[in-house]
Enzyme design. Structure first.
Site, PDB file in Angstrom:
ATOM      1  N   ARG A 178      18.940  13.057  -3.242  1.00 12.68           N
ATOM      2  CA  ARG A 178      18.419  12.035  -2.336  1.00 12.68           C
ATOM      3  C   ARG A 178      19.549  11.117  -1.876  1.00 12.68           C
ATOM      4  O   ARG A 178      20.419  10.770  -2.667  1.00 12.68           O
ATOM      5  CB  ARG A 178      17.352  11.205  -3.065  1.00 12.68           C
ATOM      6  CG  ARG A 178      15.994  11.838  -3.007  1.00 12.68           C
ATOM      7  CD  ARG A 178      15.011  11.129  -3.880  1.00 12.68           C
ATOM      8  NE  ARG A 178      14.999   9.673  -3.755  1.00 12.68           N
ATOM      9  CZ  ARG A 178      14.109   8.885  -4.346  1.00 12.68           C
ATOM     10  NH1 ARG A 178      13.162   9.411  -5.083  1.00 12.68           N
ATOM     11  NH2 ARG A 178      14.158   7.580  -4.190  1.00 12.68           N
ATOM     12  N   ARG A 205      20.297  12.963 -10.613  1.00 12.60           N
ATOM     13  CA  ARG A 205      19.017  13.560 -10.199  1.00 12.60           C
ATOM     14  C   ARG A 205      19.206  14.493  -9.013  1.00 12.60           C
ATOM     15  O   ARG A 205      19.924  14.191  -8.062  1.00 12.60           O
ATOM     16  CB  ARG A 205      18.032  12.450  -9.842  1.00 12.60           C
ATOM     17  CG  ARG A 205      16.689  12.961  -9.375  1.00 12.60           C
ATOM     18  CD  ARG A 205      15.615  11.944  -9.523  1.00 12.60           C
ATOM     19  NE  ARG A 205      15.794  10.794  -8.662  1.00 12.60           N
ATOM     20  CZ  ARG A 205      14.960   9.747  -8.653  1.00 12.60           C
ATOM     21  NH1 ARG A 205      13.921   9.726  -9.469  1.00 12.60           N
ATOM     22  NH2 ARG A 205      15.168   8.736  -7.842  1.00 12.60           N
ATOM     23  N   ARG A 265      17.894  -0.957  -5.496  1.00  9.75           N
ATOM     24  CA  ARG A 265      16.506  -0.553  -5.812  1.00  9.75           C
ATOM     25  C   ARG A 265      16.016  -1.230  -7.095  1.00  9.75           C
ATOM     26  O   ARG A 265      14.848  -1.598  -7.216  1.00  9.75           O
ATOM     27  CB  ARG A 265      16.411   0.973  -5.928  1.00  9.75           C
ATOM     28  CG  ARG A 265      16.470   1.635  -4.550  1.00  9.75           C
ATOM     29  CD  ARG A 265      16.852   3.093  -4.598  1.00  9.75           C
ATOM     30  NE  ARG A 265      15.910   3.912  -5.304  1.00  9.75           N
ATOM     31  CZ  ARG A 265      16.196   5.111  -5.822  1.00  9.75           C
ATOM     32  NH1 ARG A 265      17.399   5.616  -5.683  1.00  9.75           N
ATOM     33  NH2 ARG A 265      15.280   5.797  -6.445  1.00  9.75           N
ATOM     34  N   ARG A 270       3.773  -1.551  -4.644  1.00 15.81           N
ATOM     35  CA  ARG A 270       5.078  -1.961  -5.145  1.00 15.81           C
ATOM     36  C   ARG A 270       5.270  -3.472  -5.009  1.00 15.81           C
ATOM     37  O   ARG A 270       6.375  -3.964  -5.189  1.00 15.81           O
ATOM     38  CB  ARG A 270       6.155  -1.254  -4.336  1.00 15.81           C
ATOM     39  CG  ARG A 270       6.833  -0.096  -5.077  1.00 15.81           C
ATOM     40  CD  ARG A 270       7.751   0.577  -4.092  1.00 15.81           C
ATOM     41  NE  ARG A 270       8.869   1.198  -4.688  1.00 15.81           N
ATOM     42  CZ  ARG A 270       8.983   2.504  -4.850  1.00 15.81           C
ATOM     43  NH1 ARG A 270       7.988   3.305  -4.546  1.00 15.81           N
ATOM     44  NH2 ARG A 270      10.099   3.025  -5.311  1.00 15.81           N
ATOM     45  N   LYS A 282       8.339   8.749 -13.737  1.00 11.01           N
ATOM     46  CA  LYS A 282       6.993   8.768 -13.137  1.00 11.01           C
ATOM     47  C   LYS A 282       6.770  10.000 -12.278  1.00 11.01           C
ATOM     48  O   LYS A 282       5.708  10.606 -12.319  1.00 11.01           O
ATOM     49  CB  LYS A 282       6.825   7.564 -12.196  1.00 11.01           C
ATOM     50  CG  LYS A 282       6.402   6.298 -12.817  1.00 11.01           C
ATOM     51  CD  LYS A 282       6.153   5.226 -11.753  1.00 11.01           C
ATOM     52  CE  LYS A 282       7.360   4.850 -10.951  1.00 11.01           C
ATOM     53  NZ  LYS A 282       7.392   5.071  -9.554  1.00 11.01           N
TER      54      LYS A 282
HETATM   55  P1  AMP Z   1      10.807   6.377  -4.419  1.00  6.57           P
HETATM   56  O1  AMP Z   1      10.855   7.806  -3.983  1.00  6.57           O
HETATM   57  O2  AMP Z   1       9.508   5.991  -5.008  1.00  6.57           O
HETATM   58  O3  AMP Z   1      11.980   6.001  -5.295  1.00  6.57           O
HETATM   59  O4  AMP Z   1      10.940   5.501  -3.083  1.00  6.57           O
HETATM   60  C1  AMP Z   1      12.102   5.585  -2.266  1.00  6.57           C
HETATM   61  C2  AMP Z   1      12.149   4.425  -1.309  1.00  6.57           C
HETATM   62  O5  AMP Z   1      11.021   4.479  -0.410  1.00  6.57           O
HETATM   63  C3  AMP Z   1      12.083   3.035  -1.919  1.00  6.57           C
HETATM   64  O6  AMP Z   1      13.347   2.581  -2.370  1.00  6.57           O
HETATM   65  C4  AMP Z   1      11.559   2.200  -0.746  1.00  6.57           C
HETATM   66  O7  AMP Z   1      12.581   1.946   0.190  1.00  6.57           O
HETATM   67  C5  AMP Z   1      10.582   3.165  -0.096  1.00  6.57           C
HETATM   68  N1  AMP Z   1       9.212   2.995  -0.638  1.00  6.57           N
HETATM   69  C6  AMP Z   1       8.530   3.850  -1.449  1.00  6.57           C
HETATM   70  N2  AMP Z   1       7.320   3.380  -1.761  1.00  6.57           N
HETATM   71  C7  AMP Z   1       7.211   2.186  -1.134  1.00  6.57           C
HETATM   72  C8  AMP Z   1       6.198   1.189  -1.071  1.00  6.57           C
HETATM   73  N3  AMP Z   1       5.043   1.297  -1.735  1.00  6.57           N
HETATM   74  N4  AMP Z   1       6.450   0.094  -0.320  1.00  6.57           N
HETATM   75  C9  AMP Z   1       7.583  -0.063   0.363  1.00  6.57           C
HETATM   76  N5  AMP Z   1       8.601   0.820   0.325  1.00  6.57           N
HETATM   77  C10 AMP Z   1       8.427   1.938  -0.413  1.00  6.57           C
END
Ligand code: AMP
Length: 233
Positions: free
Chosen positions: A179, A146, A190, A104, A29
């Site tokens: 990351r 990644r 996750r 989410r 994505k």
């Molecule tokens: P991502 O970069 O999208 O993989 O997000 C990394 C982390 O940020 C996730 O594992 C969550 O801990 C937090 N996070 C991102 N988006 C959200 C969301 N919409 N609601 C709650 N936590 C989020």
């Protein structure tokens, strides 16, 4: 791209285009939505990056979010909703936005509906939820390989999209980083969070008649072609 047309009086109107993206961690994505943002000239609003910026800036929100992100859990809905509402209210989102990583959960989807109703009060908008359907068995390997550029945000993968010079961004030459939550252990958590809290949104949006599913398996260029079809549909 802005959809335009004419209303009954012959006046040209613009319809705001709201695109949200669903799919498991590392489904591609981030790469595709960054590309789409350039193509459509709409901002790429990526919750994960917004939260990581808060952590880097050592803000109160960042301090609170960090403990959840480090464990692979969702940060509290009030915190993330506030950040997203601020971002979507900005002027550059008025013709449309690409929302990556929010909502989410069903609770967040309801929050998004409320904020869209408020922000879009006097304008017409079109809404699509685009779901990246992918074979999840390959994703943990994808996550641990990644790397990303902390400066321009370009995403690499040591297994299938390695940088030309080891460890450096092809676009801006900055040293690539990994990351903190891209480890095997946090990745597992996750995925659990995704299946328990986010995956129910697939049916949620299907029932509302706004879900578009694309096959997210294969090369970046193949997925891009499929994405363009549903966006332009
Ligand atoms: P991502 O970069 O999208 O993989 O997000 C990394 C982390 O940020 C996730 O594992 C969550 O801990 C937090 N996070 C991102 N988006 C959200 C969301 N919409 N609601 C709650 N936590 C989020």
């Amino acid at each position: 791209m802005i959809i335009s047309g004419e209303d009954k009086r012959g006046e040209v109107y613009k319809m705001k285009k709201e695109l949200i993206f669903l799919g498991p961690p590392a489904c591609g994505k981030g790469t595709q939505t960054a590309k789409l943002s350039e193509y459509l000239n709409f901002p790429h609003v990526d919750t994960g990056s917004l939260l990581r910026a808060e952590i880097k800036g050592e803000t109160e929100a960042g301090k609170e979010a960090k403990s959840y992100i480090d464990k692979g859990q969702l940060v509290p809905v009030e915190l993330v909703t506030k950040i997203i509402k601020n971002r979507l209210s900005q002027d550059d989102c008025k013709n449309g936005y690409i929302l990556d990583g929010f909502p989410r959960s069903v609770e967040q989807a309801e929050e998004l509906e409320k904020m869209n109703a408020e922000i879009d009060k006097n304008i017409e908008s079109s809404f699509k939820a685009i779901y990246f359907d992918i074979d999840t068995s390959i994703l943990v390997e994808r996550i641990v390989n990644r790397r990303s550029c902390p400066k321009c945000g370009e995403i690499y993968n040591l297994a299938f999209k390695a940088p030309q010079k080891e460890g450096l961004c092809d676009k801006c030459g900055t040293e690539l980083t990994q990351r903190k939550d891209d480890t095997r252990e946090v990745a597992q958590s996750r995925f659990d969070t995704y299946f328990n809290e986010t995956a129910p949104l697939i049916d949620y949006y299907k029932n509302k008649g706004v879900l578009k599913t694309i096959d997210a398996n294969g090369e970046i260029s193949e997925v891009w072609e499929r994405l363009l079809k549903v966006v332009n549909d």
